[in-house]
Scaffold this active site. Structure first.
Site, PDB file in Angstrom:
ATOM      1  N   GLU A  94      39.284  42.220  49.897  1.00 29.89           N
ATOM      2  CA  GLU A  94      38.045  42.726  49.298  1.00 29.89           C
ATOM      3  C   GLU A  94      38.371  43.972  48.479  1.00 29.89           C
ATOM      4  O   GLU A  94      39.267  44.741  48.852  1.00 29.89           O
ATOM      5  CB  GLU A  94      37.029  43.054  50.398  1.00 29.89           C
ATOM      6  N   ASP A 121      43.203  43.234  44.475  1.00 32.34           N
ATOM      7  CA  ASP A 121      42.817  42.068  43.702  1.00 32.34           C
ATOM      8  C   ASP A 121      43.387  40.815  44.376  1.00 32.34           C
ATOM      9  O   ASP A 121      44.584  40.742  44.668  1.00 32.34           O
ATOM     10  CB  ASP A 121      43.367  42.207  42.283  1.00 32.34           C
ATOM     11  N   ASP A 144      30.675  35.537  43.319  1.00 36.98           N
ATOM     12  CA  ASP A 144      29.751  35.778  42.212  1.00 36.98           C
ATOM     13  C   ASP A 144      29.717  34.536  41.321  1.00 36.98           C
ATOM     14  O   ASP A 144      30.745  34.105  40.814  1.00 36.98           O
ATOM     15  CB  ASP A 144      30.228  36.986  41.401  1.00 36.98           C
ATOM     16  N   ASP A 180      25.276  29.789  47.357  1.00 33.40           N
ATOM     17  CA  ASP A 180      23.825  29.594  47.463  1.00 33.40           C
ATOM     18  C   ASP A 180      23.211  29.327  46.097  1.00 33.40           C
ATOM     19  O   ASP A 180      21.993  29.401  45.942  1.00 33.40           O
ATOM     20  CB  ASP A 180      23.158  30.823  48.110  1.00 33.40           C
ATOM     21  N   THR A 217      24.908  33.981  58.025  1.00 31.81           N
ATOM     22  CA  THR A 217      24.672  35.377  57.682  1.00 31.81           C
ATOM     23  C   THR A 217      23.185  35.690  57.634  1.00 31.81           C
ATOM     24  O   THR A 217      22.334  34.800  57.515  1.00 31.81           O
ATOM     25  CB  THR A 217      25.287  35.703  56.311  1.00 31.81           C
ATOM     26  N   LYS A 218      22.856  36.980  57.720  1.00 35.79           N
ATOM     27  CA  LYS A 218      21.471  37.412  57.582  1.00 35.79           C
ATOM     28  C   LYS A 218      20.928  37.000  56.215  1.00 35.79           C
ATOM     29  O   LYS A 218      19.769  36.628  56.079  1.00 35.79           O
ATOM     30  CB  LYS A 218      21.375  38.923  57.761  1.00 35.79           C
ATOM     31  N   PHE A 219      21.772  37.046  55.217  1.00 43.70           N
ATOM     32  CA  PHE A 219      21.395  36.647  53.867  1.00 43.70           C
ATOM     33  C   PHE A 219      20.957  35.184  53.848  1.00 43.70           C
ATOM     34  O   PHE A 219      19.936  34.833  53.261  1.00 43.70           O
ATOM     35  CB  PHE A 219      22.588  36.866  52.934  1.00 43.70           C
TER      36      PHE A 219
END
Length: 239
Positions: A94, A121, A144, A180, A217-219
């Protein structure tokens, strides 16, 4: 998460690293715990490019399956997996300092010994640090999607990246993705189906049900309440 580079560097040989980044490093304040993770825990559990090609057995002090997660965000999913699977070793990659700091702080407070973290990276780590045929699973969760067409070149999932993944996976190793955003899921399917050396584990569709081992995940929970979808894809290295 990553920056495009030239694949195929030999061990000990630095490949040139330049090109289009698939991530943006966001600034922001860090909590005391996140700062502690970076300042106190990273020297013990952090990894750097300067260490070069890893010997995983030496790194973890044992021979065990190894999972690499690219872009772990704030680290909740990776932490839960490491807690639930003490017989497996995990390497997280990350670039965002708060996420790296939080995961390291949480790992240290939980007393886990099966997690190491790069703040680098991802493409450079794949090229210069991970040995060939050494990883059992590579995870890419919610990257992303760069939804605008003019930004599609910034997506991490490109043929050169897939070849890097194939190189580090053991034969039969798995490449697990989740998104998602449905157009990106469709792009993932199209791109992976064209990539040599992989076969899908999906049976009745292009996607697989969310495996129990991938934490919810909470998301995602919030998204499910709003009617949002999540698509999981798992491909196996078959060459």
């Amino acid at each position: 998460m990553t920056e495009e580079t030239t694949p195929g560097a030999d061990a000990g040989e630095q490949a040139p690293h330049r090109g289009i980044k698939s991530y943006v490093v966001r600034s922001g304040r860090m909590t005391l715990a996140q700062r502690r993770g970076l300042e106190e825990v990273f020297p013990r559990l952090g990894l750097t490019l300067e260490q070069g090609r890893l010997d995983l057995e030496v790194l973890f002090g044992r021979r065990a399956p190894c999972v690499v997660e690219i872009g772990f965000g704030m680290g909740g999913s990776l932490l839960e997996q490491a807690q639930n699977n003490p017989e497996t070793d995990f390497i997280g990659i990350e670039v965002h300092p708060p996420g790296v700091g939080k995961l390291l702080d949480d790992v240290d407070k939980a007393g886990l010994s099966n997690v190491r973290v790069y703040r680098e990276d991802a493409l450079r780590v794949l090229d210069d640090c991970l040995p060939g045929e050494s990883i059992d699973t590579l995870q890419l969760f919610f990257p992303d999607p760069w939804p605008k067409k003019r930004h599609h070149k910034r997506r991490i999932l490109q043929p050169a990246f897939i070849e890097r993944v194939r190189r580090v996976l053991v034969p039969g190793g798995r490449f697990h993705m989740a998104t998602d955003w449905q157009p990106y899921a469709e792009y993932m399917v199209e791109t992976m189906n064209e990539a040599p050396g992989f076969e899908t584990l999906a049976q009745d569709s292009d996607y697989v049900p969310r495996p129990d081992f991938r934490p919810l995940t909470k998301f995602e929970t919030r998204g499910e309440r709003l009617g949002h979808g999540v698509w999981d894809l798992i491909y196996r290295r078959c060459d």
